[in-house]
Design a protein around this motif. Structure first.
Motif: not given
Length: 440
Positions: A184, A192, A196, A234
């Motif tokens: 990621r 991550a 996100s 992701l």
């Protein structure tokens, strides 16, 4: 310059010399000089200073490991005091924030019981920072045009994090998560997951622009597509499924906007096939632990059970203190981590009373946003506010969402913009042009 200005400059210079001579990290020394500049900027042009902060907030994550963000968490609080004492009219937005105010009072009242005072104060400061962003945004906006200017900050804030994330992906600068073994990219963020959620919030906060812009904006469409593609790549399951549900809600409430996102559905379906196959495999063999959807799910269930039985029952009413759940996990479970469930986290830290007012805040605002959807003038604001509130209620069941200033600044700022747009509409209907109206 008058004598008082010379005195202030002299005091700042002396204090700066002392700070430079200390053994503090260089980033802390830098923060000492950056913060006054930001504060001076806010004092001279508060509205544009707010826009500037919203645009550069992701880049501040570069300093997350150094502790500099603890300084910047205080900046909105300082700004709020400035606005309160310099504005003739000031609204506390009691109708929207009253349950959160009570929650803060409960958090402050339990400081004496906290097993980690420093951690509790840090998280209370984060909460005050988030609320301050809401109140600053609401009180600085005077017209619809100013509300739209704040709205433009959300897509602008997306650009650099997406570019950095894309560069990391193309150059193979990825992080491999221990539990899932996924590769990621994090962009500026520590995780991550945070990256996100930031993308998710800013994307849906930008959606009203697709409707209210007088002409089509190709860069905005490309930015939305890049954001959706990045969220899919992701592989953060909670955000991915929340995004799918969020778009379904969006299409249900706003038929006119479907034509702008007709490419989203096939893209989401194609991208979700691998994830769906993995989840189907997990449903067929639910007791078999595997890399995807197995290990994290099992240890979270185990931790939740241990926290509830071993910790919650010891202090069910008022909890152990804000920000202490990681300490409680270490003391009462086999895990050293936050609960990955905000409802359980609030229950452990602030008890049943805290959870009641925490839920009351989100549910009351969800209800208010739903009622305002019938308002055609601000329909897309209210629909997206409803979606974001619903999404955080959904994501909080299996994630550490609350207290995260990296994306909650945008969440609360957008709620404030929506609230203000509704208030301006009521003021226009009633002929009241003062800033005292707080009817939403």
């Amino acid at each position: 310059m008058n004598s008082s200005t010379f005195v202030i400059i002299g005091m700042f210079a002396i204090t700066g010399a002392i700070v430079i001579s200390t053994s503090f990290p260089i980033t802390h020394k830098l923060a000492f000089f950056v913060m006054p500049v930001v504060i001076i900027f806010f004092a001279s042009a508060p509205f544009y200073a707010l826009m500037f902060l919203l645009i550069i907030r992701p880049e501040l994550e570069l300093f997350s490991e150094s502790g500099i963000l603890k300084f910047f968490s205080a900046v909105p609080v300082i700004f709020l005091f400035y606005i309160f004492f310099t504005r003739k009219y000031f609204s506390f937005c009691w109708s929207r924030l009253k349950y959160l105010y009570i929650f803060i009072l409960l958090a402050l009242s339990t400081l004496v019981l906290s097993i980690n005072i420093n951690e509790s104060l840090i998280y209370i400061l984060r909460l005050l920072s988030i609320i301050s962003v809401y109140l600053i945004t609401y009180n600085l906006i005077k017209t619809r045009d100013e509300g739209m200017k704040i709205l433009y900050c959300f897509p602008i804030a997306l650009v650099i994090p997406l570019i950095i994330g894309g560069k990391q992906f193309l150059l193979g600068e990825v992080h491999i998560t221990a539990a899932t073994q996924f590769e990621r990219v994090y962009s500026f963020f520590v995780l991550a997951n945070s990256f996100s959620r930031f993308l998710f919030v800013t994307l849906f906060a930008s959606i009203p622009l697709f409707y209210y812009l007088k002409k089509r904006s190709t860069p905005l469409y490309l930015l939305a597509f890049a954001t959706i593609a990045t969220m899919i790549l992701l592989k953060v399951r909670g955000v991915f499924f929340t995004m799918v549900v969020a778009f379904l809600i969006l299409f249900y409430f706003t038929p006119k906007i479907r034509k702008y996102f007709w490419l989203v559905i096939p893209a989401v379906i194609l991208s979700s096939i691998p994830i769906a196959l993995k989840l189907l495999e997990h449903m067929i063999h639910p007791l078999q632990q595997r890399i995807y959807g197995g290990e994290t799910f099992f240890w979270r269930l185990d931790m939740w059970e241990q926290l509830f039985h071993n910790a919650f029952k010891r202090s069910p009413l008022i909890g152990f203190g804000t920000g202490t759940s990681i300490n409680i996990s270490s003391a009462y479970t086999m895990f050293t981590n936050y609960p990955h469930n905000d409802y359980l986290r609030i229950l452990i830290e602030n008890g049943i009373l805290g959870l009641i007012f925490y839920l009351a805040f989100f549910v009351s605002n969800l209800r208010s946003s739903y009622k305002e959807i019938k308002n055609d003038e601000n329909k897309y604001f209210n629909v997206c506010a409803f979606i974001l509130i619903f999404s955080f209620i959904f994501m909080s069941s299996a994630a550490n969402v609350f207290y995260s200033t990296d994306y909650f600044w945008y969440f609360f700022s957008f709620l404030a913009v929506t609230h203000k747009m509704n208030s301006l509409r009521y003021e226009g209907i009633s002929g009241n042009v003062s800033n005292e109206v707080d009817r939403c």
